[in-house]
Scaffold this active site. Sequence first.
Site, PDB file in Angstrom:
ATOM      1  N   ARG A 123      -0.129   4.532  -0.357  1.00 51.53           N
ATOM      2  CA  ARG A 123      -0.835   5.655  -0.409  1.00 51.53           C
ATOM      3  C   ARG A 123      -0.186   6.339   0.884  1.00 51.53           C
ATOM      4  O   ARG A 123       0.316   5.877   1.944  1.00 51.53           O
ATOM      5  CB  ARG A 123      -2.206   5.297   0.042  1.00 51.53           C
ATOM      6  CG  ARG A 123      -2.995   4.846  -1.269  1.00 51.53           C
ATOM      7  CD  ARG A 123      -4.249   4.500  -0.975  1.00 51.53           C
ATOM      8  NE  ARG A 123      -4.559   3.154  -0.222  1.00 51.53           N
ATOM      9  CZ  ARG A 123      -5.626   2.734   0.244  1.00 51.53           C
ATOM     10  NH1 ARG A 123      -6.771   3.236  -0.137  1.00 51.53           N
ATOM     11  NH2 ARG A 123      -5.610   1.572   1.090  1.00 51.53           N
ATOM     12  N   ASP A 160       0.946  -1.084   0.015  1.00 49.90           N
ATOM     13  CA  ASP A 160      -0.015   0.053   0.045  1.00 49.90           C
ATOM     14  C   ASP A 160       0.943   1.231  -0.016  1.00 49.90           C
ATOM     15  O   ASP A 160       1.590   1.693   0.988  1.00 49.90           O
ATOM     16  CB  ASP A 160      -0.850   0.056   1.244  1.00 49.90           C
ATOM     17  CG  ASP A 160      -2.014   0.983   1.023  1.00 49.90           C
ATOM     18  OD1 ASP A 160      -1.839   2.203   0.490  1.00 49.90           O
ATOM     19  OD2 ASP A 160      -3.088   1.003   1.962  1.00 49.90           O
TER      20      ASP A 160
END
Length: 214
Positions: A134, A132
């Site tokens: 982000r 991930d």
Amino acid sequence: MPDFPAATSRSRVRVPLRFHDGYAVDAEVVTFHGLTDGREHLAVVLGDPGPVPLVRLHSECLTGDVFGSARCDCGPQLREAVERIADRGGVLLYLRQEGRDIGLYNKLDAYALQDQGLDTYAANTALGLPEDARDYTAAAQMLRALDVGTLDLLSNNPDKASQLRDLGVEVRDRVPTGVFTTAHNVRYLRAKVLQTQHTLPLAELTGRAELSAR
């Protein structure tokens, strides 16, 4: 308060939203100057936000949001979030972070590996990419530009709340979204629980995963 550059509102425009199931609501869409990642993220203001608005950080998903892909739960979550936020008053941040920020083509490459048996996180790793990637600094900038310092976060993802708090945003409560399972996404949702502690009913998802494998 964490030190990051301030963003400012660039434009505000009224947009009537219309969904395939007939739900309709008017929104104010806000664009920004000065976001740290240089991307064209949007804030969708719905209803009267009030002192503690309901906020969702929704990462863009072309396949789910636009084409209705059943391999994820993004489209139904977006639809649900708009109505729930409009009812209470708040903001949906639409963040251009396709595929947990690995990009559309890489996401589709990861889908191909998932078809070979890898889960959504292992597929990213096999491609040499983060599970991930982000970062929510731009989201914190957007909230600050909108004078939102305290909020309730509509999310099953504890990392979103943790990052926002680290960025100086007061997350009063994390409000879970609905659970939107299909025969195609149940293993994906189960991986979210096991790998990143999403607040989803694991026992129910495990049972559905076993049924879908038969």
